[in-house]
Design a protein around this motif. Sequence first.
Motif, PDB file in Angstrom:
ATOM      1  N   SER A   1      10.236  -4.067 125.207  1.00  0.00           N
ATOM      2  CA  SER A   1       9.626  -2.793 124.453  1.00  0.00           C
ATOM      3  C   SER A   1      10.994  -1.867 124.784  1.00  0.00           C
ATOM      4  CB  SER A   1       8.274  -2.203 125.132  1.00  0.00           C
ATOM      5  OG  SER A   1       8.715  -2.101 126.420  1.00  0.00           O
ATOM      6  N   MET A   2      11.204  -0.673 124.197  1.00  0.00           N
ATOM      7  CA  MET A   2      12.239   0.000 124.451  1.00  0.00           C
ATOM      8  C   MET A   2      11.483   1.564 124.301  1.00  0.00           C
ATOM      9  SD  MET A   2      15.596   0.832 122.317  1.00  0.00           S
ATOM     10  CE  MET A   2      16.262  -0.870 122.392  1.00  0.00           C
ATOM     11  N   SER A   3      11.862   2.615 125.414  1.00  0.00           N
ATOM     12  CA  SER A   3      11.255   3.632 125.333  1.00  0.00           C
ATOM     13  C   SER A   3      11.933   4.517 124.241  1.00  0.00           C
ATOM     14  CB  SER A   3      11.051   4.340 126.630  1.00  0.00           C
ATOM     15  OG  SER A   3      12.510   4.573 127.055  1.00  0.00           O
ATOM     16  N   LEU A   4      11.583   6.050 124.222  1.00  0.00           N
ATOM     17  CA  LEU A   4      12.231   6.815 123.131  1.00  0.00           C
ATOM     18  C   LEU A   4      13.528   7.175 124.061  1.00  0.00           C
ATOM     19  CD1 LEU A   4      12.147   8.605 120.733  1.00  0.00           C
ATOM     20  CD2 LEU A   4      10.773  10.252 121.839  1.00  0.00           C
ATOM     21  N   ASN A   5      13.410   7.617 125.203  1.00  0.00           N
ATOM     22  CA  ASN A   5      14.704   7.922 125.900  1.00  0.00           C
ATOM     23  C   ASN A   5      15.721   6.961 125.831  1.00  0.00           C
ATOM     24  OD1 ASN A   5      14.101  10.662 126.714  1.00  0.00           O
ATOM     25  ND2 ASN A   5      12.993  10.210 128.189  1.00  0.00           N
ATOM     26  N   GLU A   6      15.156   5.378 126.113  1.00  0.00           N
ATOM     27  CA  GLU A   6      16.147   4.492 126.166  1.00  0.00           C
ATOM     28  C   GLU A   6      16.545   4.217 124.646  1.00  0.00           C
ATOM     29  OE1 GLU A   6      13.873   1.709 129.315  1.00  0.00           O
ATOM     30  OE2 GLU A   6      13.368   1.670 127.533  1.00  0.00           O
ATOM     31  N   SER A   7      15.929   4.626 123.717  1.00  0.00           N
ATOM     32  CA  SER A   7      16.619   4.510 122.192  1.00  0.00           C
ATOM     33  C   SER A   7      17.687   5.699 121.873  1.00  0.00           C
ATOM     34  CB  SER A   7      15.222   4.888 121.296  1.00  0.00           C
ATOM     35  OG  SER A   7      14.310   3.816 121.339  1.00  0.00           O
ATOM     36  N   TYR A   8      17.433   6.672 122.312  1.00  0.00           N
ATOM     37  CA  TYR A   8      18.480   7.794 122.481  1.00  0.00           C
ATOM     38  C   TYR A   8      19.563   7.470 123.055  1.00  0.00           C
ATOM     39  CZ  TYR A   8      15.412  11.152 120.151  1.00  0.00           C
ATOM     40  OH  TYR A   8      14.651  11.941 119.344  1.00  0.00           O
ATOM     41  N   LYS A   9      19.319   6.704 124.351  1.00  0.00           N
ATOM     42  CA  LYS A   9      20.537   6.436 125.149  1.00  0.00           C
ATOM     43  C   LYS A   9      21.263   5.241 124.510  1.00  0.00           C
ATOM     44  CE  LYS A   9      21.582   5.486 130.033  1.00  0.00           C
ATOM     45  NZ  LYS A   9      20.973   5.371 131.386  1.00  0.00           N
ATOM     46  N   LEU A  10      20.728   4.122 123.796  1.00  0.00           N
ATOM     47  CA  LEU A  10      21.550   3.320 123.140  1.00  0.00           C
ATOM     48  C   LEU A  10      22.270   3.624 122.021  1.00  0.00           C
ATOM     49  CD1 LEU A  10      21.937   0.120 123.020  1.00  0.00           C
ATOM     50  CD2 LEU A  10      19.810   0.175 121.642  1.00  0.00           C
ATOM     51  N   LEU A  11      21.738   4.669 121.478  1.00  0.00           N
ATOM     52  CA  LEU A  11      22.498   5.246 119.985  1.00  0.00           C
ATOM     53  C   LEU A  11      23.242   6.153 120.641  1.00  0.00           C
ATOM     54  CD1 LEU A  11      19.770   5.398 117.158  1.00  0.00           C
ATOM     55  CD2 LEU A  11      21.346   3.806 117.714  1.00  0.00           C
ATOM     56  N   ASN A  12      23.449   6.726 121.862  1.00  0.00           N
ATOM     57  CA  ASN A  12      24.182   7.630 122.357  1.00  0.00           C
ATOM     58  C   ASN A  12      24.373   9.144 121.679  1.00  0.00           C
ATOM     59  OD1 ASN A  12      26.206   8.412 124.347  1.00  0.00           O
ATOM     60  ND2 ASN A  12      28.010   8.109 122.952  1.00  0.00           N
ATOM     61  N   VAL A  13      22.896   9.554 121.558  1.00  0.00           N
ATOM     62  CA  VAL A  13      22.681  10.804 120.912  1.00  0.00           C
ATOM     63  C   VAL A  13      21.803  11.623 122.034  1.00  0.00           C
ATOM     64  CG1 VAL A  13      23.075  10.262 118.511  1.00  0.00           C
ATOM     65  CG2 VAL A  13      20.757   9.837 119.651  1.00  0.00           C
ATOM     66  N   ASN A  14      21.658  13.045 121.961  1.00  0.00           N
ATOM     67  CA  ASN A  14      20.942  13.725 122.578  1.00  0.00           C
ATOM     68  C   ASN A  14      19.555  13.459 122.131  1.00  0.00           C
ATOM     69  OD1 ASN A  14      22.923  14.721 124.279  1.00  0.00           O
ATOM     70  ND2 ASN A  14      23.317  16.259 122.757  1.00  0.00           N
ATOM     71  N   THR A  15      18.698  13.728 123.042  1.00  0.00           N
ATOM     72  CA  THR A  15      17.290  13.733 122.659  1.00  0.00           C
ATOM     73  C   THR A  15      16.973  14.674 121.731  1.00  0.00           C
ATOM     74  OG1 THR A  15      16.497  15.143 124.398  1.00  0.00           O
ATOM     75  CG2 THR A  15      16.645  12.686 124.815  1.00  0.00           C
ATOM     76  N   ASP A  16      17.479  15.922 121.671  1.00  0.00           N
ATOM     77  CA  ASP A  16      17.280  17.012 120.872  1.00  0.00           C
ATOM     78  C   ASP A  16      18.119  17.018 119.400  1.00  0.00           C
ATOM     79  OD1 ASP A  16      19.717  17.753 121.890  1.00  0.00           O
ATOM     80  OD2 ASP A  16      19.132  19.905 122.178  1.00  0.00           O
ATOM     81  N   ALA A  17      18.874  15.940 119.311  1.00  0.00           N
ATOM     82  CA  ALA A  17      19.695  15.624 118.051  1.00  0.00           C
ATOM     83  C   ALA A  17      18.788  15.678 116.668  1.00  0.00           C
ATOM     84  CB  ALA A  17      20.369  14.293 118.374  1.00  0.00           C
ATOM     85  N   PRO A  18      19.417  16.117 115.766  1.00  0.00           N
ATOM     86  CA  PRO A  18      18.536  16.003 114.680  1.00  0.00           C
ATOM     87  C   PRO A  18      18.372  14.677 113.863  1.00  0.00           C
ATOM     88  CG  PRO A  18      20.462  17.298 114.161  1.00  0.00           C
ATOM     89  CD  PRO A  18      20.607  17.181 115.783  1.00  0.00           C
ATOM     90  N   LEU A  19      17.710  14.222 112.991  1.00  0.00           N
ATOM     91  CA  LEU A  19      17.532  12.984 112.507  1.00  0.00           C
ATOM     92  C   LEU A  19      18.849  12.791 111.848  1.00  0.00           C
ATOM     93  CD1 LEU A  19      15.741  10.438 112.293  1.00  0.00           C
ATOM     94  CD2 LEU A  19      14.899  11.538 110.072  1.00  0.00           C
ATOM     95  N   ASN A  20      19.591  13.606 110.983  1.00  0.00           N
ATOM     96  CA  ASN A  20      20.933  13.230 110.618  1.00  0.00           C
ATOM     97  C   ASN A  20      21.899  12.814 111.315  1.00  0.00           C
ATOM     98  OD1 ASN A  20      21.285  15.965 111.357  1.00  0.00           O
ATOM     99  ND2 ASN A  20      22.392  16.412 109.364  1.00  0.00           N
ATOM    100  N   GLU A  21      21.835  13.370 112.399  1.00  0.00           N
ATOM    101  CA  GLU A  21      22.838  13.005 113.649  1.00  0.00           C
ATOM    102  C   GLU A  21      22.661  11.701 114.084  1.00  0.00           C
ATOM    103  OE1 GLU A  21      24.188  14.661 118.083  1.00  0.00           O
ATOM    104  OE2 GLU A  21      23.899  16.265 116.431  1.00  0.00           O
TER     105      GLU A  21
END
Length: 93
Positions: free
Chosen positions: A23-43
């Motif tokens: 499993s992967m958490s939401l925060n881990e997902s952001y970290k893997l893609l190297n984007v901020n948690t408040d990044a818009p979907l297009n980013e």
Amino acid sequence: KNQKNYYSRSRSQANINTGSDGSMSLNESYKLLNVNTDAPLNEVQKAYKEKMAKSHPDKVAHLSEELQKKAKELTLEINKAYNIIKSYKGSRG
């Protein structure tokens, strides 16, 4: 040579980010893609496409089998991370 480092480094990060059950958490997902948690979907989508362009198995067919396998695993992790974020952002909108 830079590609070799990319796959080794990225894959070890992906190992850290996933639980023992895969499993992967939401925060881990952001970290893997190297984007901020408040990044818009297009980013997030842009980061996803950039990572996929570097790690997709079709793009690394000229590398060793080991690196091709790592690239395939990384591609699956990137897909999983993107889908988690996309589902979260979609449920909020």
